[in-house]
Design a protein around this motif. Structure first.
Motif, PDB file in Angstrom:
ATOM      1  N   LYS A 183       0.798  -1.234   0.000  1.00  0.00           N
ATOM      2  CA  LYS A 183       0.000   0.000   0.000  1.00  0.00           C
ATOM      3  C   LYS A 183       0.831   1.285   0.000  1.00  0.00           C
ATOM      4  O   LYS A 183       0.437   2.271  -0.615  1.00  0.00           O
ATOM      5  N   PRO A 184       1.992   1.333   0.659  1.00  0.00           N
ATOM      6  CA  PRO A 184       2.795   2.556   0.592  1.00  0.00           C
ATOM      7  C   PRO A 184       3.221   2.923  -0.833  1.00  0.00           C
ATOM      8  O   PRO A 184       3.594   4.071  -1.098  1.00  0.00           O
ATOM      9  N   TYR A 185       3.158   1.946  -1.749  1.00  0.00           N
ATOM     10  CA  TYR A 185       3.568   2.186  -3.133  1.00  0.00           C
ATOM     11  C   TYR A 185       2.360   2.276  -4.060  1.00  0.00           C
ATOM     12  O   TYR A 185       2.490   2.209  -5.277  1.00  0.00           O
ATOM     13  N   LEU A 186       1.177   2.441  -3.425  1.00  0.00           N
ATOM     14  CA  LEU A 186      -0.100   2.595  -4.133  1.00  0.00           C
ATOM     15  C   LEU A 186      -0.429   1.369  -4.988  1.00  0.00           C
ATOM     16  O   LEU A 186      -1.020   1.475  -6.054  1.00  0.00           O
ATOM     17  N   ILE A 187      -0.007   0.213  -4.496  1.00  0.00           N
ATOM     18  CA  ILE A 187      -0.312  -1.058  -5.157  1.00  0.00           C
ATOM     19  C   ILE A 187      -1.480  -1.681  -4.406  1.00  0.00           C
ATOM     20  O   ILE A 187      -1.308  -2.217  -3.305  1.00  0.00           O
ATOM     21  N   HIS A 188      -2.684  -1.615  -4.967  1.00  0.00           N
ATOM     22  CA  HIS A 188      -3.885  -2.061  -4.264  1.00  0.00           C
ATOM     23  C   HIS A 188      -4.642  -3.175  -4.964  1.00  0.00           C
ATOM     24  O   HIS A 188      -5.550  -3.760  -4.397  1.00  0.00           O
ATOM     25  N   TYR A 189      -4.290  -3.461  -6.215  1.00  0.00           N
ATOM     26  CA  TYR A 189      -5.082  -4.410  -6.999  1.00  0.00           C
ATOM     27  C   TYR A 189      -4.554  -5.828  -6.811  1.00  0.00           C
ATOM     28  O   TYR A 189      -3.509  -6.192  -7.336  1.00  0.00           O
ATOM     29  N   PHE A 190      -5.268  -6.624  -6.023  1.00  0.00           N
ATOM     30  CA  PHE A 190      -4.940  -8.037  -5.824  1.00  0.00           C
ATOM     31  C   PHE A 190      -6.217  -8.818  -6.098  1.00  0.00           C
ATOM     32  O   PHE A 190      -7.136  -8.808  -5.287  1.00  0.00           O
ATOM     33  N   GLU A 191      -6.270  -9.475  -7.239  1.00  0.00           N
ATOM     34  CA  GLU A 191      -7.489 -10.174  -7.635  1.00  0.00           C
ATOM     35  C   GLU A 191      -7.148 -11.557  -8.196  1.00  0.00           C
ATOM     36  O   GLU A 191      -6.072 -11.771  -8.734  1.00  0.00           O
ATOM     37  N   LYS A 192      -8.106 -12.473  -8.077  1.00  0.00           N
ATOM     38  CA  LYS A 192      -7.958 -13.754  -8.748  1.00  0.00           C
ATOM     39  C   LYS A 192      -8.378 -13.576 -10.202  1.00  0.00           C
ATOM     40  O   LYS A 192      -9.330 -12.865 -10.500  1.00  0.00           O
ATOM     41  N   GLY A 193      -7.650 -14.213 -11.096  1.00  0.00           N
ATOM     42  CA  GLY A 193      -7.960 -14.066 -12.513  1.00  0.00           C
ATOM     43  C   GLY A 193      -6.859 -14.685 -13.362  1.00  0.00           C
ATOM     44  O   GLY A 193      -6.181 -15.624 -12.944  1.00  0.00           O
ATOM     45  N   ARG A 194      -6.676 -14.132 -14.555  1.00  0.00           N
ATOM     46  CA  ARG A 194      -5.682 -14.654 -15.478  1.00  0.00           C
ATOM     47  C   ARG A 194      -4.276 -14.207 -15.060  1.00  0.00           C
ATOM     48  O   ARG A 194      -4.105 -13.182 -14.412  1.00  0.00           O
TER      49      ARG A 194
END
Length: 467
Positions: free
Chosen positions: A382-393
């Motif tokens: 989160k400190p690096y603005l990385i928020h997208y963690f999803e199941k998928g391809r």
């Protein structure tokens, strides 16, 4: 009382571990942003070598260059993995125009689709019929299509935030349009470029004829979005206009190429493999900086950043630069085939093949148990603005490595500008932002570090349900 003390001690251990991991990630990001090598490598790959069409001389040069650069990193092992790849050549630049009356023409920008046959000598000129989908061919029937050029003009859906969903919603017309139109007697196919922006760049990409015999195959080309709009407007006023295009592309015999592989051998579990990679080949119109030069150099820098950060991996970490993703996936297939033959246990595979834009997170192809572990790391990013963690391809090149128990992942950068450059002549080094590229390399390195440290849950979803 003992239970309370245990909880306090356990919480302290978790806090200490989280703090340690946070410090490691901070060091990785700092090193990448102040002493990264991905941008320098991409500069050479793009500007000194250029587009790396599978089977081409430039692809061969890219293999040699990246192998030499990996050897400079002092890895435990660097090698080439032979693979036979298709060799399609574009030939002389394509030429096209719209003819509204004899001698009255408007030039338009097109490019042959990868795998297409050439037009006959002197080019092809015919009336045009516009359709929005492959299904519409059946509705029109052979009577209305035979002897004409089919113009597939279904745009990418602009209101979809996930641009790859928009791409997936219309790419069938590029990939299978010629094969299907030929069945109704069409003499050629023109496809609206897969691009959300209105511009003059035609975008190439792979296409197929399926099992059509050579005698039934028809030439296929992409037209820029601006000229697709222009052709559509002109057709609305004049159904009898003609379209002319000339292309000299051809499919040659397969040639030998290579995957480029480098490895840091694990200190505790050397027979458990973590790989990170991108595809070394590209289309030939630009220099392939976003697709997928960015993924190549980010993956190379993962191993360099691990070494620079003083991290000694428990598991064997490999960088794999795959050949022939764009028009065959031969490199990925070969790598997975050899890994299976050797009984190699690939616990985690990460791919970067969506451009060198600002990283937003990852998508994961894995069990619920492994995904829950990933979610427990989310706060570290989160400190690096990385928020997208999803199941998928995950990614096309790591896909063949899928098992019931391992984890595959794909880096997910901001995708809003990706299709402005995808497979087009403007996919060049100047379109890549140095800082965004380096943030991506750090983000990939951080995830590799965490999977190396904590491993995976080897229980598949099916086994969890049975238990």
């Amino acid at each position: 009382m003992k239970f309370i003390i245990f909880l306090i001690s356990f919480s302290f251990i978790l806090s200490t571990t989280a703090q340690t991991d946070a410090e490691v990630l901070k060091n990785i990001y700092t090193t990448s942003l102040t002493n990264g090598n991905s941008y320098q490598w991409l500069d050479y790959l793009s500007n000194q070598i250029g587009g790396r069409l599978s089977g081409s001389l430039n692809a061969e040069k890219a293999v040699e260059y990246t192998k030499e650069e990996l050897e400079k990193l002092g890895l435990d092992k660097v090698w080439l993995q032979p693979v036979m790849v298709p060799k399609w050549v574009r030939g002389t630049p394509e030429f096209a125009f719209i003819e509204t009356a004899p001698g009255v023409t408007t030039n338009v920008n097109i490019c042959a689709l990868g795998g297409s046959i050439a037009t006959k000598f002197g080019g092809l000129k015919a009336n045009v019929i516009e359709v929005k989908s492959i299904e519409e061919l059946e509705t029109l029937g052979k009577d209305q299509i035979e002897g004409k050029i089919v113009f597939f003009n279904r745009p990418m859906q602009a209101d979809l935030i996930q641009t790859f969903e928009a791409y997936g919603g219309c790419v069938d017309q590029r990939y299978a349009g010629a094969m299907e139109a030929a069945k109704f007697g069409a003499v050629g196919v023109i496809v609206r470029s897969m691009n959300l922006r209105q511009d003059n760049f035609p975008h190439t990409g792979s296409m197929t004829y399926g099992d059509l015999p050579l005698s039934d195959r028809i030439p296929s080309a992409a037209i820029s979005t601006n000229h697709a709009n222009e052709l559509s407007s002109m057709l609305a006023l004049n159904k009898d206009l003609k379209f002319y295009f000339s292309q000299t592309c051809q499919q040659l015999k397969d040639v030998q190429s290579y995957n480029v592989i480098g490895q840091i051998t694990g200190s505790e579990f050397p027979n458990e493999y973590i790989i990170v990679g991108g595809h070394l080949d590209s289309w030939d119109l630009g220099d392939g900086s976003h697709d997928d030069g960015a993924g190549v150099v980010q993956s190379m820098d993962v191993l360099r950043l691990l070494k620079e950060s003083g991290i000694k991996p428990k598991r064997s970490i490999r960088v794999v630069l795959f050949m022939n993703e764009e028009n065959g996936l031969r490199g990925a297939t070969k790598y997975a085939e050899v890994a299976k033959q050797k009984g190699e246990n690939h616990i985690f595979s990460l791919e970067s093949d969506l451009g060198g834009f600002t990283p937003r997170g990852f998508s994961f192809d894995c069990s619920d148990a492994n995904f829950n572990q990933v979610l427990s790391w989310k706060e570290l990013f989160k400190p690096y603005l990385i928020h997208y963690f999803e199941k998928g391809r995950s990614g096309a090149d790591v896909g063949p490595l899928k098992t019931d128990s391992n984890v595959l992942a794909g880096l997910r950068p901001d995708s809003q500008r990706y299709f402005d450059y995808h497979h087009a002549a403007n996919d060049t080094f100047d379109a890549v932002n140095k800082r965004e590229l380096e943030l991506g390399a750090a983000t990939m390195t951080s995830l590799v570090y965490l999977f190396d440290k904590y491993g995976i849950n080897p229980i598949s979803n099916d086994k969890q349900i049975k238990n």
